[in-house]
Enzyme design. Structure first.
Site, PDB file in Angstrom:
ATOM      1  N   ILE A 158     -16.629   8.711  15.441  1.00 10.82           N
ATOM      2  CA  ILE A 158     -16.564   7.574  16.348  1.00 10.82           C
ATOM      3  C   ILE A 158     -15.130   7.147  16.621  1.00 10.82           C
ATOM      4  O   ILE A 158     -14.789   6.740  17.735  1.00 10.82           O
ATOM      5  CB  ILE A 158     -17.372   6.383  15.770  1.00 10.82           C
ATOM      6  CG1 ILE A 158     -18.848   6.773  15.636  1.00 10.82           C
ATOM      7  CG2 ILE A 158     -17.226   5.147  16.648  1.00 10.82           C
ATOM      8  CD1 ILE A 158     -19.690   5.708  14.960  1.00 10.82           C
ATOM      9  N   GLY A 206      -8.704   6.893  13.861  1.00  8.07           N
ATOM     10  CA  GLY A 206      -8.774   6.016  12.699  1.00  8.07           C
ATOM     11  C   GLY A 206      -8.246   6.670  11.437  1.00  8.07           C
ATOM     12  O   GLY A 206      -8.431   7.869  11.212  1.00  8.07           O
ATOM     13  N   LYS A 230     -18.707   5.269   7.021  1.00 11.37           N
ATOM     14  CA  LYS A 230     -17.266   5.113   6.844  1.00 11.37           C
ATOM     15  C   LYS A 230     -16.899   5.847   5.570  1.00 11.37           C
ATOM     16  O   LYS A 230     -17.384   5.511   4.481  1.00 11.37           O
ATOM     17  CB  LYS A 230     -16.907   3.639   6.749  1.00 11.37           C
ATOM     18  CG  LYS A 230     -15.410   3.389   6.832  1.00 11.37           C
ATOM     19  CD  LYS A 230     -15.122   1.920   7.116  1.00 11.37           C
ATOM     20  CE  LYS A 230     -13.661   1.711   7.426  1.00 11.37           C
ATOM     21  NZ  LYS A 230     -13.376   0.311   7.814  1.00 11.37           N
ATOM     22  N   ASP A 265      -8.309 -10.099   8.652  1.00  9.17           N
ATOM     23  CA  ASP A 265      -7.764  -9.143   9.626  1.00  9.17           C
ATOM     24  C   ASP A 265      -8.527  -9.229  10.938  1.00  9.17           C
ATOM     25  O   ASP A 265      -8.927  -8.212  11.511  1.00  9.17           O
ATOM     26  CB  ASP A 265      -7.816  -7.720   9.071  1.00  9.17           C
ATOM     27  CG  ASP A 265      -6.941  -6.757   9.883  1.00  9.17           C
ATOM     28  OD1 ASP A 265      -5.993  -7.233  10.536  1.00  9.17           O
ATOM     29  OD2 ASP A 265      -7.217  -5.546   9.863  1.00  9.17           O
TER      30      ASP A 265
END
Length: 542
Positions: free
Chosen positions: A135, A139, A158, A253
């Site tokens: 995805i 990253g 993840k 964040d």
């Protein structure tokens, strides 16, 4: 090389454009498309045929140009797009000549996976997950779309491979994310289903969100969202933060890249990788003096020491996201830590929020105040603050049950409230007011746009107007002008003179106004007469 553009719906028109040609839309009779609506500026927007196809561009209009309910500065148009012109939704039908049809953007050739990636995919398959795609190609921690084979359920994975120099802190931070987010069950927070560890692999099984990040949504919308869309995601995420705060969790964040917007318009908070569990502070992963977060959205206390963060830090981050959605950029852009601190002391640059309601600007200023004590003390207090803003914008008491409905009214009817500049003491002095009510500066059509809002909301009060050329006052009763004075002029001549001003300052003081006066004039008719006279004068039709 040409394109045929058809406007369908409340407005009907057809144009055949060659490359480089354009049409303008606005209230002036000099435009190719003239719309008799006070919500539009005299020259509101332009549609031009370029090498890339038809492009819509806002012409610094007072209330903004909206395509598919999103405020845009410049955006590529596609067949079936909806252009909002005042209270009219105009569907655009576009046909290109074969030689001009914009080519599809070439897709980059897929990169051959590295051996370590193949090993990860094989391990996940052994764990019962069939990976379909990556995805987040860029990253640092890969996220995959996968199928849980035993249930046939689509999930997101993840993954943190436990090979190479993965530091203990990196692993700890990864586990912290899973533990923090797994405790949260909320409509506006991405759900964590499981956290697993197997040979050389640590991964989180999480909800797969069908949508895009807020950052992608802002860019797709021409770098600015509508006030409605921006307030909507802010309210939703404030509810998510309230849920997390009750469980002692701070995100730390918040940024547009960590907010997902689903196809249904729901906002979801992701990536609690920096979340701090206040109940387990002694076991934290942040060293004294260490800052965690993303520069541009970080609260000043995070720069000094991330361990001092609390829920007000997240309120700052959410305010920075709201600013970005309405200004088209992060609030604090610096090349060094020293410069960043200087910018934080000044507060977010408000000149990029021209066209945004003053009440929304005030909300952002409070959310991003350098002093945590002067921000909203909690997400719950922020929710009440947003409800107060929506109440002010619509004139209807907002609450959690009706807020989304009222925000629709903001988009469709009362975005007029945002044509003036930021209030200053000098402006108040210029108009001779006592500082009560709403004051600001105006240029071009902004004054008449504001008058249109007064009429639409049937407001009563005194509007004082001042410029280098002329001063005067209009008394408004339930949306009609009942008295007008400017130097030697009274009644309709005074109205015409004041509405002809190109720039100046104003202050509106709400309150009861006597029925008796020297006139009784509809604001719409007065404004349209003044604008038509100005337009005819400029085009030489007098």
């Amino acid at each position: 090389m040409s394109a045929v553009l058809r406007l369908t719906g409340p407005l009907e028109a057809t144009f055949e454009l060659q490359r480089g040609q354009s049409i303008t839309i606005g209230r002036s009779l000099a435009n190719e498309v003239s719309v008799d609506d006070l919500r539009l500026s005299r020259r509101h927007c332009r549609i031009q045929l370029t090498e890339q196809g038809l492009i819509a561009e806002d012409l610094n209009s007072a209330n903004g140009t909206f395509v598919n309910a999103n405020r845009v500065r410049q955006i590529a148009l596609h067949d079936g797009d909806v252009l909002q012109l005042g209270n009219r939704d105009v569907v655009l039908r576009i046909e290109y000549s074969s030689e001009l049809a914009p080519p599809a953007e070439p897709k980059p050739a897929p990169r051959e996976p590295l051996q370590v990636e193949l090993d990860v995919l094989q391990l996940l398959l052994q764990e019962g997950f069939e990976v379909r795609e990556k995805i987040n190609p860029a990253g640092k921690v890969p996220i995959y779309r996968a199928i849980k084979r035993s249930l046939g359920q689509e999930v997101a994975l993840k993954v943190l491979p436990m090979v190479g120099p993965s530091s203990e802190k990196k692993v700890s931070r990864f586990v912290q994310e899973a533990k923090a987010q797994a405790r949260l069950r909320h409509r506006h927070i991405v759900a964590i289903y499981d956290v697993r560890q197997c040979r050389d692999l640590l991964y989180i099984v999480m909800e797969l969100v069908d949508g895009e990040t807020l950052l992608e949504s802002i860019r797709r919308s021409g770098n600015r969202l509508s006030v409605r869309a921006a307030l909507s995601f802010t309210y939703q995420l404030a509810r998510a933060l309230a849920h997390a705060h009750q469980r002692g969790i701070v995100h730390r964040d918040l940024k547009p890249g960590n907010i997902m917007i689903t196809r249904d318009g729901d906002a979801k908070l992701i990536d609690f990788g920096l979340a701090k569990n206040l109940h387990e502070l002694g076991l934290g992963i942040t060293s004294d003096g260490e800052a965690l977060g993303t520069v541009g959205y970080m609260a000043p206390e995070q720069l000094r020491d991330a361990r001092s963060s609390d829920t007000r830090t997240d309120i700052f981050g959410l305010g920075a996201c709201l600013y970005h959605a309405l200004a088209g950029r992060a609030p604090f852009l610096a090349r060094s830590e020293r410069e960043l601190i200087e910018l934080l002391e000044k507060g977010p640059p408000l000149e990029h929020l021209v066209g945004v309601p003053l009440s929304v600007v005030s909300l952002i200023v409070q959310m991003t105040h350098i002093d945590p004590e002067k921000r909203f003390p909690s997400p719950t207090a922020l929710l009440r603050g947003i409800e107060e803003v929506v109440t002010e914008l619509t004139g209807i008491q907002a609450d959690p049950k009706n807020l989304e409905l009222l925000l629709g009214m903001v988009a469709e009817e009362t975005d007029l409230m945002q044509t003036w500049r930021i209030d200053t003491g000098a402006l108040k002095a210029a108009v001779g007011g006592g500082g009560r009510g709403i004051s600001g500066a105006f240029v071009e059509d902004e004054l008449v746009e504001y008058l249109g809002m007064l009429e639409f909301n049937r407001k009563s009060g005194t509007l004082r107007i001042s410029s280098a050329e002329r001063q005067g006052a209009l008394r408004v009763r339930e949306g009609r002008i009942v008295n007008a004075e400017s130097a030697e002029l009274e009644s309709e001549p005074a109205i015409l003179a004041l509405l002809s001003l190109r720039s100046g300052a104003f202050e509106f003081s709400p309150g009861k106004v006597a029925r008796e006066g020297n006139c009784d004039v509809s604001i719409s008719s007065a404004v349209l007469d003044a604008m038509r006279q100005r337009d005819e004068s400029e085009t030489g039709d007098l």
